[in-house]
Design a protein around this motif. Structure first.
Motif, PDB file in Angstrom:
ATOM      1  N   SER A   1     -24.237  14.287 -40.781  1.00  0.00           N
ATOM      2  CA  SER A   1     -25.565  13.754 -40.468  1.00  0.00           C
ATOM      3  C   SER A   1     -26.501  14.852 -39.980  1.00  0.00           C
ATOM      4  O   SER A   1     -27.683  14.882 -40.338  1.00  0.00           O
ATOM      5  CB  SER A   1     -25.448  12.655 -39.410  1.00  0.00           C
ATOM      6  N   ALA A   2     -25.975  15.770 -39.147  1.00  0.00           N
ATOM      7  CA  ALA A   2     -26.814  16.864 -38.652  1.00  0.00           C
ATOM      8  C   ALA A   2     -27.291  17.754 -39.801  1.00  0.00           C
ATOM      9  O   ALA A   2     -28.468  18.137 -39.864  1.00  0.00           O
ATOM     10  CB  ALA A   2     -26.033  17.690 -37.627  1.00  0.00           C
ATOM     11  N   ILE A   3     -26.389  18.094 -40.716  1.00  0.00           N
ATOM     12  CA  ILE A   3     -26.774  18.927 -41.861  1.00  0.00           C
ATOM     13  C   ILE A   3     -27.758  18.177 -42.757  1.00  0.00           C
ATOM     14  O   ILE A   3     -28.722  18.756 -43.273  1.00  0.00           O
ATOM     15  CB  ILE A   3     -25.525  19.361 -42.640  1.00  0.00           C
TER      16      ILE A   3
ATOM     17  N   ALA B   1     -32.381  10.893 -36.174  1.00  0.00           N
ATOM     18  CA  ALA B   1     -31.050  10.574 -35.658  1.00  0.00           C
ATOM     19  C   ALA B   1     -30.888   9.064 -35.477  1.00  0.00           C
ATOM     20  O   ALA B   1     -29.852   8.482 -35.862  1.00  0.00           O
ATOM     21  CB  ALA B   1     -30.805  11.305 -34.342  1.00  0.00           C
ATOM     22  N   LEU B   2     -31.893   8.414 -34.895  1.00  0.00           N
ATOM     23  CA  LEU B   2     -31.832   6.957 -34.739  1.00  0.00           C
ATOM     24  C   LEU B   2     -31.838   6.256 -36.094  1.00  0.00           C
ATOM     25  O   LEU B   2     -31.146   5.250 -36.283  1.00  0.00           O
ATOM     26  CB  LEU B   2     -33.013   6.473 -33.900  1.00  0.00           C
ATOM     27  N   THR B   3     -32.591   6.798 -37.033  1.00  0.00           N
ATOM     28  CA  THR B   3     -32.640   6.190 -38.360  1.00  0.00           C
ATOM     29  C   THR B   3     -31.306   6.295 -39.068  1.00  0.00           C
ATOM     30  O   THR B   3     -30.850   5.348 -39.723  1.00  0.00           O
ATOM     31  CB  THR B   3     -33.750   6.849 -39.201  1.00  0.00           C
ATOM     32  N   VAL B   4     -30.657   7.458 -38.968  1.00  0.00           N
ATOM     33  CA  VAL B   4     -29.332   7.626 -39.573  1.00  0.00           C
ATOM     34  C   VAL B   4     -28.336   6.650 -38.946  1.00  0.00           C
ATOM     35  O   VAL B   4     -27.560   5.992 -39.655  1.00  0.00           O
ATOM     36  CB  VAL B   4     -28.856   9.081 -39.416  1.00  0.00           C
ATOM     37  N   ALA B   5     -28.353   6.535 -37.609  1.00  0.00           N
ATOM     38  CA  ALA B   5     -27.432   5.616 -36.933  1.00  0.00           C
ATOM     39  C   ALA B   5     -27.703   4.171 -37.337  1.00  0.00           C
ATOM     40  O   ALA B   5     -26.761   3.401 -37.599  1.00  0.00           O
ATOM     41  CB  ALA B   5     -27.561   5.779 -35.421  1.00  0.00           C
TER      42      ALA B   5
ATOM     43  N   ALA C   1     -40.973  12.684 -42.118  1.00  0.00           N
ATOM     44  CA  ALA C   1     -42.352  12.910 -42.556  1.00  0.00           C
ATOM     45  C   ALA C   1     -43.361  12.131 -41.720  1.00  0.00           C
ATOM     46  O   ALA C   1     -44.514  12.557 -41.587  1.00  0.00           O
ATOM     47  CB  ALA C   1     -42.495  12.521 -44.029  1.00  0.00           C
ATOM     48  N   GLU C   2     -42.948  10.989 -41.158  1.00  0.00           N
ATOM     49  CA  GLU C   2     -43.821  10.161 -40.335  1.00  0.00           C
ATOM     50  C   GLU C   2     -43.126   9.942 -38.990  1.00  0.00           C
ATOM     51  O   GLU C   2     -42.429   8.940 -38.801  1.00  0.00           O
ATOM     52  CB  GLU C   2     -44.107   8.830 -41.025  1.00  0.00           C
ATOM     53  N   PRO C   3     -43.255  10.886 -38.062  1.00  0.00           N
ATOM     54  CA  PRO C   3     -42.460  10.839 -36.818  1.00  0.00           C
ATOM     55  C   PRO C   3     -42.652   9.570 -35.993  1.00  0.00           C
ATOM     56  O   PRO C   3     -41.795   9.248 -35.160  1.00  0.00           O
ATOM     57  CB  PRO C   3     -42.959  12.077 -36.051  1.00  0.00           C
ATOM     58  N   GLU C   4     -43.757   8.860 -36.189  1.00  0.00           N
ATOM     59  CA  GLU C   4     -43.972   7.636 -35.405  1.00  0.00           C
ATOM     60  C   GLU C   4     -43.083   6.491 -35.848  1.00  0.00           C
ATOM     61  O   GLU C   4     -42.980   5.473 -35.153  1.00  0.00           O
ATOM     62  CB  GLU C   4     -45.438   7.200 -35.491  1.00  0.00           C
ATOM     63  N   ARG C   5     -42.425   6.624 -36.999  1.00  0.00           N
ATOM     64  CA  ARG C   5     -41.528   5.579 -37.509  1.00  0.00           C
ATOM     65  C   ARG C   5     -40.091   6.035 -37.356  1.00  0.00           C
ATOM     66  O   ARG C   5     -39.726   7.129 -37.810  1.00  0.00           O
ATOM     67  CB  ARG C   5     -41.839   5.270 -38.979  1.00  0.00           C
ATOM     68  N   ARG C   6     -39.283   5.203 -36.773  1.00  0.00           N
ATOM     69  CA  ARG C   6     -37.874   5.538 -36.565  1.00  0.00           C
ATOM     70  C   ARG C   6     -37.043   4.264 -36.547  1.00  0.00           C
ATOM     71  O   ARG C   6     -37.550   3.179 -36.254  1.00  0.00           O
ATOM     72  CB  ARG C   6     -37.684   6.297 -35.249  1.00  0.00           C
TER      73      ARG C   6
END
Length: 320
Positions: free
Chosen positions: A107-109, A144-148, A209-214
């Protein structure tokens, strides 16, 4: 009368796949380290599987076979049970460690590759590694929250598929019609899981690309963006699956050549993990290009809708 604004032609059906190849090729300084990290992770997991997981799995099978042949009243039976429990515990620990390493490091990569692809696709100038790292530090929590959240959705969907598949055992003796409907639900849920993986991949790009969305907001945004480009999502799935299938024979070659020639087997293994890394970089670059195409199409639709409902110069409303 002002001149009409000429819009660029819409991208072709296969354009995002072309960007998946050209984007890493044009920005080799960004993507080669990420490819190397992906290949190193794949090599480490393969070595862990060969040196730790497979021997323990073989030992568990031998222990189970020995217990099946032994009499429960014999003196050796308790020792065989203890050996089986020990080997099984070690096997589960090793498998869990491999899965945890694959999820966390992978996930980090992937997040780092997404940031590199977003910067390479959207930046007017050639992005630098330091600029990408600075951007990632300021908004790392979102991807990170989106991946989880994506993993949670995929696990829940997979669990539902397993439950539906297990239900077929009960329905075998109950109703053929219900069995058919249950099998159809399993098929549809499996197809939905494949589509959900693409949605979650696009959602990670959205959060970068849109940091306000997670998290859920990024998944919802990705779902809406993809509504009119589902055929390209299917093409993305087919392309990545075909590339993965084309790479897999290299691993079979490495396993076959290793006992005969260590150097040939090692070369085939290195080629396999490098190709795996290349496929992963391509998939991230392609899904990033796919996201930007979807976003551009959505923005054009919204702009056309604003013009459609805008007031005319004399103050009248257009007929709707």
């Amino acid at each position: 009368m002002p001149a009409a604004v000429t819009r660029p032609p819409p991208p072709g059906f296969f354009t995002f796949l072309k960007h998946g190849v050209l984007l890493p090729a044009r920005h080799r300084g960004l993507f080669l380290p990420l490819l190397a990290l992906t290949a190193a992770l794949a090599a480490g997991l393969l070595l862990a599987n060969s040196l730790a997981v497979q021997p323990l799995a073989a030992a568990v099978l031998l222990d189970a076979n020995a217990i099946s042949r032994a009499h429960p009243a014999s003196a050796s039976y308790p020792g065989l049970v203890r050996t089986l429990n020990r080997d099984l515990r070690h096997l589960l620990l090793d498998v869990g460690a491999c899965l945890l390493a694959a999820v966390l490091a992978g996930s980090a990569i992937k997040i780092a590759t997404v940031y590199a692809a977003v910067a390479a696709f959207s930046a007017p100038e050639r992005p630098t590694v330091s600029a990408i790292l600075a951007s990632a530090r300021s908004s790392l929590l979102g991807p990170a929250l989106t991946v989880a959240f994506g993993y949670a959705l995929e696990v829940a969907c997979a669990a539902a598929i397993v439950a539906l598949a297990a239900l077929t055992v009960y329905l075998l003796d109950y109703s053929l019609l219900l069995l058919f409907l249950d099998a159809l639900l399993v098929l549809l849920a499996s197809l939905f899981l494949v589509y959900l993986t693409v949605v979650c991949a696009v959602a990670v790009v959205v959060s970068a690309a849109e940091p306000e969305r997670r998290g859920p907001a990024a998944v919802s945004r990705a779902w809406r963006l993809m509504q009119r480009k589902n055929a390209q999502a299917a093409l993305y799935v087919v392309a990545t699956w075909a590339l993965g299938a084309a790479v897999s024979p290299m691993y079979t070659l490495a396993l076959r050549r290793w006992p005969k020639s260590a150097w040939t087997g090692l070369a085939a293994g290195v080629a396999y993990v490098v190709l795996l890394g290349a496929v992963e970089v391509f998939s991230v670059a392609a899904v990033t290009a796919y996201y930007f195409e979807c976003r551009e199409s959505k923005e054009e639709e919204e702009e056309m809708a604003r013009h459609r409902y805008a007031k005319l110069p004399n103050g009248d409303e257009p007929n709707i």
